[in-house]
Write a protein that holds these residues in place. Structure first.
Motif, PDB file in Angstrom:
ATOM      1  N   ARG A 166       0.506  -1.409   0.084  1.00 30.63           N
ATOM      2  CA  ARG A 166      -0.006   0.107   0.217  1.00 30.63           C
ATOM      3  C   ARG A 166       0.643   1.605   0.028  1.00 30.63           C
ATOM      4  O   ARG A 166       1.943   1.268   0.097  1.00 30.63           O
ATOM      5  CB  ARG A 166      -1.168   0.078   1.290  1.00 30.63           C
ATOM      6  CG  ARG A 166      -0.250   0.081   2.470  1.00 30.63           C
ATOM      7  CD  ARG A 166      -1.299   0.856   3.906  1.00 30.63           C
ATOM      8  NE  ARG A 166      -2.293  -0.182   4.120  1.00 30.63           N
ATOM      9  CZ  ARG A 166      -2.439  -0.181   4.854  1.00 30.63           C
ATOM     10  NH1 ARG A 166      -2.774   0.417   5.769  1.00 30.63           N
ATOM     11  NH2 ARG A 166      -3.692  -0.909   5.405  1.00 30.63           N
ATOM     12  N   ILE A 168       0.343   5.528   0.843  1.00 32.16           N
ATOM     13  CA  ILE A 168       0.185   6.232   1.501  1.00 32.16           C
ATOM     14  C   ILE A 168       0.156   8.011   1.769  1.00 32.16           C
ATOM     15  O   ILE A 168       0.827   7.906   0.929  1.00 32.16           O
ATOM     16  CB  ILE A 168       0.170   6.231   3.177  1.00 32.16           C
ATOM     17  CG1 ILE A 168      -0.818   6.493   4.317  1.00 32.16           C
ATOM     18  CG2 ILE A 168       1.700   6.577   3.531  1.00 32.16           C
ATOM     19  CD1 ILE A 168      -0.890   5.970   5.638  1.00 32.16           C
ATOM     20  N   THR A 170      -0.738  11.697   3.500  1.00 27.31           N
ATOM     21  CA  THR A 170      -0.596  11.773   5.380  1.00 27.31           C
ATOM     22  C   THR A 170      -0.769  13.269   5.366  1.00 27.31           C
ATOM     23  O   THR A 170      -1.244  13.597   6.054  1.00 27.31           O
ATOM     24  CB  THR A 170      -0.096  11.472   6.385  1.00 27.31           C
ATOM     25  OG1 THR A 170       1.272  12.544   5.820  1.00 27.31           O
ATOM     26  CG2 THR A 170       0.009  10.258   6.409  1.00 27.31           C
ATOM     27  N   TYR A 198      -3.806   4.468   0.548  1.00 21.69           N
ATOM     28  CA  TYR A 198      -4.767   5.308   2.289  1.00 21.69           C
ATOM     29  C   TYR A 198      -4.570   6.392   1.801  1.00 21.69           C
ATOM     30  O   TYR A 198      -3.458   7.092   1.606  1.00 21.69           O
ATOM     31  CB  TYR A 198      -4.600   4.863   3.294  1.00 21.69           C
ATOM     32  CG  TYR A 198      -5.367   2.837   2.828  1.00 21.69           C
ATOM     33  CD1 TYR A 198      -6.076   3.023   4.128  1.00 21.69           C
ATOM     34  CD2 TYR A 198      -5.111   2.481   2.509  1.00 21.69           C
ATOM     35  CE1 TYR A 198      -7.131   1.201   4.287  1.00 21.69           C
ATOM     36  CE2 TYR A 198      -5.004   0.568   2.906  1.00 21.69           C
ATOM     37  CZ  TYR A 198      -6.156   0.668   3.143  1.00 21.69           C
ATOM     38  OH  TYR A 198      -6.527  -1.219   3.034  1.00 21.69           O
ATOM     39  N   ARG A 214      -7.608   6.620   4.969  1.00 17.04           N
ATOM     40  CA  ARG A 214      -7.097   6.546   6.111  1.00 17.04           C
ATOM     41  C   ARG A 214      -7.385   6.780   7.929  1.00 17.04           C
ATOM     42  O   ARG A 214      -8.823   7.347   7.681  1.00 17.04           O
ATOM     43  CB  ARG A 214      -5.392   6.954   6.461  1.00 17.04           C
ATOM     44  CG  ARG A 214      -4.872   8.256   6.490  1.00 17.04           C
ATOM     45  CD  ARG A 214      -3.894   8.945   6.467  1.00 17.04           C
ATOM     46  NE  ARG A 214      -3.756  10.394   6.823  1.00 17.04           N
ATOM     47  CZ  ARG A 214      -3.835  11.261   7.833  1.00 17.04           C
ATOM     48  NH1 ARG A 214      -4.067   9.965   9.513  1.00 17.04           N
ATOM     49  NH2 ARG A 214      -3.926  12.152   7.955  1.00 17.04           N
ATOM     50  N   ASN A 215      -7.196   6.126   9.223  1.00 14.97           N
ATOM     51  CA  ASN A 215      -7.535   5.615   9.867  1.00 14.97           C
ATOM     52  C   ASN A 215      -7.354   7.816  10.734  1.00 14.97           C
ATOM     53  O   ASN A 215      -6.132   8.443  10.700  1.00 14.97           O
ATOM     54  CB  ASN A 215      -6.673   5.378  11.252  1.00 14.97           C
ATOM     55  CG  ASN A 215      -6.957   4.196  11.055  1.00 14.97           C
ATOM     56  OD1 ASN A 215      -9.070   3.511  11.146  1.00 14.97           O
ATOM     57  ND2 ASN A 215      -5.898   2.705  11.306  1.00 14.97           N
ATOM     58  N   MET A 221      -2.670   6.845  16.118  1.00 18.88           N
ATOM     59  CA  MET A 221      -2.947   6.139  15.098  1.00 18.88           C
ATOM     60  C   MET A 221      -2.819   6.301  13.175  1.00 18.88           C
ATOM     61  O   MET A 221      -2.678   5.351  12.420  1.00 18.88           O
ATOM     62  CB  MET A 221      -4.500   6.415  14.710  1.00 18.88           C
ATOM     63  CG  MET A 221      -5.842   5.672  15.497  1.00 18.88           C
ATOM     64  SD  MET A 221      -5.447   4.273  15.781  1.00 18.88           S
ATOM     65  CE  MET A 221      -6.152   2.977  14.214  1.00 18.88           C
ATOM     66  N   MET A 222      -2.335   7.358  12.920  1.00 14.94           N
ATOM     67  CA  MET A 222      -1.709   8.106  12.109  1.00 14.94           C
ATOM     68  C   MET A 222      -0.301   6.710  11.162  1.00 14.94           C
ATOM     69  O   MET A 222       0.689   6.265  10.370  1.00 14.94           O
ATOM     70  CB  MET A 222      -1.296   9.204  12.058  1.00 14.94           C
ATOM     71  CG  MET A 222      -0.514   9.338  10.475  1.00 14.94           C
ATOM     72  SD  MET A 222      -0.479  10.862   9.981  1.00 14.94           S
ATOM     73  CE  MET A 222       1.099  11.383  11.184  1.00 14.94           C
ATOM     74  N   LYS A 224      -0.033   3.712  13.545  1.00 21.64           N
ATOM     75  CA  LYS A 224       0.219   2.786  12.726  1.00 21.64           C
ATOM     76  C   LYS A 224       0.037   2.598  11.393  1.00 21.64           C
ATOM     77  O   LYS A 224      -0.163   1.179  10.240  1.00 21.64           O
ATOM     78  CB  LYS A 224      -1.291   2.247  13.689  1.00 21.64           C
ATOM     79  CG  LYS A 224      -0.724   2.039  14.773  1.00 21.64           C
ATOM     80  CD  LYS A 224      -1.713   1.960  15.769  1.00 21.64           C
ATOM     81  CE  LYS A 224      -1.862   1.191  17.074  1.00 21.64           C
ATOM     82  NZ  LYS A 224      -2.922   0.972  18.313  1.00 21.64           N
ATOM     83  N   ASP A 225      -0.603   3.467  10.730  1.00 22.74           N
ATOM     84  CA  ASP A 225      -0.936   3.492   8.927  1.00 22.74           C
ATOM     85  C   ASP A 225       0.240   3.732   8.197  1.00 22.74           C
ATOM     86  O   ASP A 225      -0.146   2.259   7.347  1.00 22.74           O
ATOM     87  CB  ASP A 225      -1.610   3.991   9.074  1.00 22.74           C
ATOM     88  CG  ASP A 225      -3.824   4.144   8.745  1.00 22.74           C
ATOM     89  OD1 ASP A 225      -4.036   2.381   8.954  1.00 22.74           O
ATOM     90  OD2 ASP A 225      -4.390   4.891   8.789  1.00 22.74           O
ATOM     91  N   LYS A 228       2.187   0.546   8.415  1.00 23.36           N
ATOM     92  CA  LYS A 228       2.329  -0.778   7.265  1.00 23.36           C
ATOM     93  C   LYS A 228       2.251  -0.350   5.746  1.00 23.36           C
ATOM     94  O   LYS A 228       1.389  -0.866   4.723  1.00 23.36           O
ATOM     95  CB  LYS A 228       0.292  -0.693   7.188  1.00 23.36           C
ATOM     96  CG  LYS A 228      -0.126  -1.430   8.349  1.00 23.36           C
ATOM     97  CD  LYS A 228      -1.453  -1.109   8.579  1.00 23.36           C
ATOM     98  CE  LYS A 228      -2.533  -1.935   9.903  1.00 23.36           C
ATOM     99  NZ  LYS A 228      -3.666  -2.353   9.884  1.00 23.36           N
ATOM    100  N   SER A 229       2.577   1.014   5.106  1.00 24.36           N
ATOM    101  CA  SER A 229       2.851   1.323   4.236  1.00 24.36           C
ATOM    102  C   SER A 229       4.427   1.750   3.270  1.00 24.36           C
ATOM    103  O   SER A 229       5.219   1.524   4.190  1.00 24.36           O
ATOM    104  CB  SER A 229       2.525   2.689   4.432  1.00 24.36           C
ATOM    105  OG  SER A 229       1.355   2.953   4.792  1.00 24.36           O
TER     106      SER A 229
END
Length: 324
Positions: A166, A168, A170, A198, A214-215, A221-222, A224-225, A228-229
């Motif tokens: 994935r 992202i 942000t 995301y 995304r969350n 939480m950011m 954590k996203d 995963k990226s």
């Protein structure tokens, strides 16, 4: 020394709000600099729209209505509003600028008279910022800084096992998220339908093209996203003077692909920590190359790991004081 920060932002905040999704670059800088300057032995107070009075980590937080001319400081900092210097007295005045303003807009915003009266040094965040601020609006001197990121990003443990196929985004949605989604739908996703994007929430999100929100909660939480990226996609924007989102990704060792708009060309070392595309076609090409070439991705990531932790707020605070 006695130091104060003045901020008229409508957001009421203290150090305890550091991980809030509502905290932007200017507020984030004040939170960290006030804390680090206090740790260096200074007496620090922050005046903003916080409704109470409290002391956190040695810094006093209080409402801006409590600032008055009977108070004298060695250094006064203001966030985007030079007129706030009218509320206190100081031996030295420093102004943070987080936007590129024309002289016309500077006058229209009621900044000129206070600028001429207090003669503040202006904090500049890089080459792009320096080149795009009118000479007359930095004639009393400048301070050159680079922001750091929250300890949360520095202290987070990296785990390659969490990384998914994935990308992202942000940054703020008005920082060319529409352009990114257009490029994703037209030039990226059709060539690899196994990858996902995301992004910051937007009505432009389209699950049919593997684009998901995304969350959008707190910074925890950011993170954590981000963990995963595989890549941060951020075209850049002419109003972006630093792009803390890019720095946050860098600290988590996530390669970046950008068009280099605004200051983004300063946040990425081409071929070392990511890629700076010259065209929309190159942007798509580099994005797909990172997804499709595991060895390239590992090379970029290892380069980022070597740079991790080199930018910290205590260094920024010391550098700031050395230039006043």
């Amino acid at each position: 020394m006695k130091i104060c920060f003045l901020d008229s932002s409508i957001i009421p905040y203290t150090y305890n709000d550091l991980n809030s999704k509502n905290i932007r670059g200017g507020e984030n800088a004040i939170i960290h600099l006030s804390y680090e300057l206090s740790k260096l032995g200074n007496e620090v107070v922050v005046y903003n729209n916080f409704k109470e009075i409290c002391t956190i980590n040695g810094v006093e937080w209080t409402n801006i209505c409590h600032a008055n001319k009977n108070l004298t400081y060695d250094i006064a900092f203001t966030n985007n509003d030079i007129g706030l210097f009218n509320k206190i007295n100081a031996k030295k005045y420093i102004a943070f600028s987080h936007s590129i303003q024309s002289i016309e807009k500077f006058i229209r915003k009621g900044q000129l008279l206070s600028y001429l009266k207090y003669k503040p040094k202006i904090v500049l965040l890089g080459k792009y910022h320096k080149e795009n601020r009118n000479y007359l609006l930095k004639m009393f001197g400048t301070i050159n800084l680079e922001w750091a990121v929250d300890p949360l990003f520095l202290e987070t443990k990296l785990d390659e096992n969490l990384i998914e196929n994935r990308a992202i985004f942000t940054s703020r949605r008005d920082r060319n998220l529409d352009l990114l989604i257009k490029l994703w739908i037209k030039d990226i996703f059709p060539k690899n339908k196994s990858i996902k994007l995301y992004s910051t929430p937007s009505e432009l999100i389209n699950n049919d093209y593997n684009i998901f929100a995304r969350n959008f909660e707190d910074k925890t939480m950011m993170v954590k996203d981000l963990l995963k990226s595989k890549v941060l996609l951020v075209p850049g924007h002419k109003g972006e003077l630093y792009c803390i989102a890019a720095e946050e990704a860098r600290e988590l060792c996530i390669p970046i692909v950008t068009l280099g708009i605004g200051s983004l060309s300063e946040r990425v070392e081409h071929g070392i920590t990511g890629f700076i595309a010259k065209t929309h076609e190159e942007f798509a090409y580099y994005t797909l190359k990172i997804f499709n070439d595991e060895n390239l991705w590992k090379e970029l990531r290892n380069n980022l790991i070597k740079l991790r932790g080199t930018k910290k707020w205590n260094k920024v605070a010391i550098n700031l004081l050395s230039q006043i």
